[in-house]
Motif scaffolding. Structure first.
Motif, PDB file in Angstrom:
ATOM      1  N   ARG A  17       0.858  -1.181   0.000  1.00  0.00           N
ATOM      2  CA  ARG A  17       0.000   0.000   0.000  1.00  0.00           C
ATOM      3  C   ARG A  17       0.891   1.226   0.000  1.00  0.00           C
ATOM      4  N   THR A  18       0.378   2.327  -0.542  1.00  0.00           N
ATOM      5  CA  THR A  18       1.162   3.548  -0.658  1.00  0.00           C
ATOM      6  C   THR A  18       0.329   4.763  -0.271  1.00  0.00           C
ATOM      7  N   ASP A  19       1.009   5.860   0.082  1.00  0.00           N
ATOM      8  CA  ASP A  19       0.293   7.105   0.376  1.00  0.00           C
ATOM      9  C   ASP A  19       0.445   8.139  -0.733  1.00  0.00           C
ATOM     10  N   ALA A  20       1.127   7.759  -1.836  1.00  0.00           N
ATOM     11  CA  ALA A  20       1.275   8.623  -3.005  1.00  0.00           C
ATOM     12  C   ALA A  20       1.507   7.736  -4.219  1.00  0.00           C
ATOM     13  N   PRO A  21       1.167   8.189  -5.422  1.00  0.00           N
ATOM     14  CA  PRO A  21       1.367   7.359  -6.611  1.00  0.00           C
ATOM     15  C   PRO A  21       2.821   6.900  -6.735  1.00  0.00           C
ATOM     16  N   THR A  22       3.003   5.633  -7.040  1.00  0.00           N
ATOM     17  CA  THR A  22       4.332   5.056  -7.171  1.00  0.00           C
ATOM     18  C   THR A  22       4.233   3.846  -8.091  1.00  0.00           C
ATOM     19  N   VAL A  23       5.331   3.145  -8.279  1.00  0.00           N
ATOM     20  CA  VAL A  23       5.304   1.877  -9.011  1.00  0.00           C
ATOM     21  C   VAL A  23       5.794   0.775  -8.089  1.00  0.00           C
ATOM     22  N   VAL A  24       5.206  -0.421  -8.249  1.00  0.00           N
ATOM     23  CA  VAL A  24       5.534  -1.560  -7.393  1.00  0.00           C
ATOM     24  C   VAL A  24       5.574  -2.825  -8.236  1.00  0.00           C
ATOM     25  N   PRO A  57       0.721  -4.384 -18.801  1.00  0.00           N
ATOM     26  CA  PRO A  57       0.014  -4.297 -17.518  1.00  0.00           C
ATOM     27  C   PRO A  57       0.723  -3.336 -16.564  1.00  0.00           C
ATOM     28  N   SER A  58      -0.029  -2.413 -16.003  1.00  0.00           N
ATOM     29  CA  SER A  58       0.556  -1.283 -15.276  1.00  0.00           C
ATOM     30  C   SER A  58       1.180  -1.702 -13.944  1.00  0.00           C
ATOM     31  N   ALA A  59       2.271  -1.025 -13.597  1.00  0.00           N
ATOM     32  CA  ALA A  59       2.919  -1.194 -12.294  1.00  0.00           C
ATOM     33  C   ALA A  59       2.540  -0.078 -11.327  1.00  0.00           C
ATOM     34  N   VAL A  60       1.688   0.855 -11.745  1.00  0.00           N
ATOM     35  CA  VAL A  60       1.363   2.017 -10.913  1.00  0.00           C
ATOM     36  C   VAL A  60       0.441   1.603  -9.769  1.00  0.00           C
ATOM     37  N   LEU A  61       0.782   2.043  -8.572  1.00  0.00           N
ATOM     38  CA  LEU A  61      -0.052   1.847  -7.385  1.00  0.00           C
ATOM     39  C   LEU A  61      -0.391   3.218  -6.822  1.00  0.00           C
TER      40      LEU A  61
END
Length: 344
Positions: free
Chosen positions: A162-169, A323-327
């Motif tokens: 989980r994240t508190d700002a847009p990121t990639v995982v 397929p997106s890596a953005v979380l």
């Protein structure tokens, strides 16, 4: 579940080893350093118990290694070209540690961190790690977690973040497997099946050249069981470029499904890999060069194990069609891996 001391980090923090499961089923050894699979003993098809995952014997060996033996790797597994990618109109620069590219989390990835053991029992353990905003250049504070469950004939790995700002995982486990047993030679005579019709060609640095390509007519056609030694010595330009196989396979289907089968006829043992991820990175231990000590005092050399790493595709943040890596905040990243052991 047994808990034992494994060693001490340079800053004095202790490293613990957790043992999950019981014979005759799988017995998994997990370190809180890197949430690492340090060992896995299974009853093989010939009835003999064997250690089938390459591990190391000390904290110092793990910290010195660049082979990610059994580690949970992130924040981004695999490579990002030049460590740069666009995110919401801004260019992000993350740490580089592999020929000018980002690999497996950067110079100080999750594999070298001490994870927090949140819960454990005889058959499962859950570990978490907080990665602060700006860690290795990645935006957002990320809370990552991994749960290991050991059942009668399998090991189940559940990853989340989980994240508190847009990121990639992109998280995965980087275990190297040898179904003949650790220290019993190479995996050349193992057979591998991968349920994929396409793979991702790469340059000499492991960066995708463009889009995926058909496996037809190449050594990457593993749709039927294929001897690994024949693949890594095929002479194909893609194999020669990376000294073996270190490629993404585009798995068929979606959701939790069979992805690959690894077989040792010598020990009559199979490991069936299931995952919900779109890709499988197959790595034949090309850069194991004898410099890394094993847990039993030997040395790991090229081909002593194979890593089957379910994940998103390499360099995905630079390929919008993949397929997106953005979380984003409020979302949960999840990835599932199962190793199912049987008799061939």
């Amino acid at each position: 579940m047994a808990v034992s001391d494994f060693g001490v980090l340079p800053d004095g923090r202790p490293v613990r080893r957790l043992r999950l499961g019981r014979a005759p089923g799988p017995v998994l050894s997990v370190l809180d350093l890197g949430a690492t699979v340090q060992g896995l003993a299974v009853t093989c098809g010939d009835g003999e118990r064997r250690e089938v995952v390459l591990g190391q014997g000390s904290v110092e060996d793990y910290l010195a290694s660049t082979d990610y033996l059994g580690s949970t790797v992130g924040r981004y597994a695999n490579r990002i070209a030049a460590g740069r990618f666009p995110l919401d109109g801004q260019e992000v620069q993350v740490g580089v540690n592999d020929r000018g590219n980002h690999l497996h989390g950067g110079p100080d990835g999750f594999d070298g961190r001490l994870w927090q053991v949140e819960e454990h029992s005889d058959s499962h353990a859950r570990l978490t790690l907080e990665s602060p905003d700006g860690d290795q250049g990645f935006p957002g504070t990320l809370l990552a977690g991994v749960r290991y469950d050991v059942l009668e004939d399998r090991v189940v790995i559940a990853l989340e973040a989980r994240t508190d700002a847009p990121t990639v995982v992109n998280l995965t486990n980087h275990a190297y497997v040898n179904l003949d047993g650790v220290g019993r030679g190479t995996v050349d005579d193992h057979e591998l099946t991968v349920h994929a019709d396409e793979y991702t060609p790469v340059d000499a640095d492991g960066i995708p050249l463009g889009d995926h390509a058909t496996v037809t007519g190449t050594p990457f056609d593993l749709r039927e069981a294929t001897r690994l030694g024949s693949v890594v010595r095929s002479g194909h330009e893609q194999v020669a470029a990376v000294r073996g196989v270190d490629h993404n396979f585009v798995l068929r289907g979606e959701g939790m499904r069979p992805a690959a089968v690894l077989t040792s006829r010598r020990t009559a043992t199979t490991m069936e890999l299931h995952t919900d991820q779109p890709g499988l990175q197959v790595y034949t231990g090309n850069f194991l060069d004898g410099s890394r000590p094993s847990a039993t005092g030997g040395r790991y050399r090229q081909g002593d194990g194979i890593a089957l790493e379910p994940q998103l595709f390499p360099d995905t943040p630079n390929h919008p069609a993949w397929p997106s890596a953005v979380l984003r905040p409020g979302e949960v990243y999840r990835a599932s891996i199962e190793w199912r052991f049987g008799t061939s």
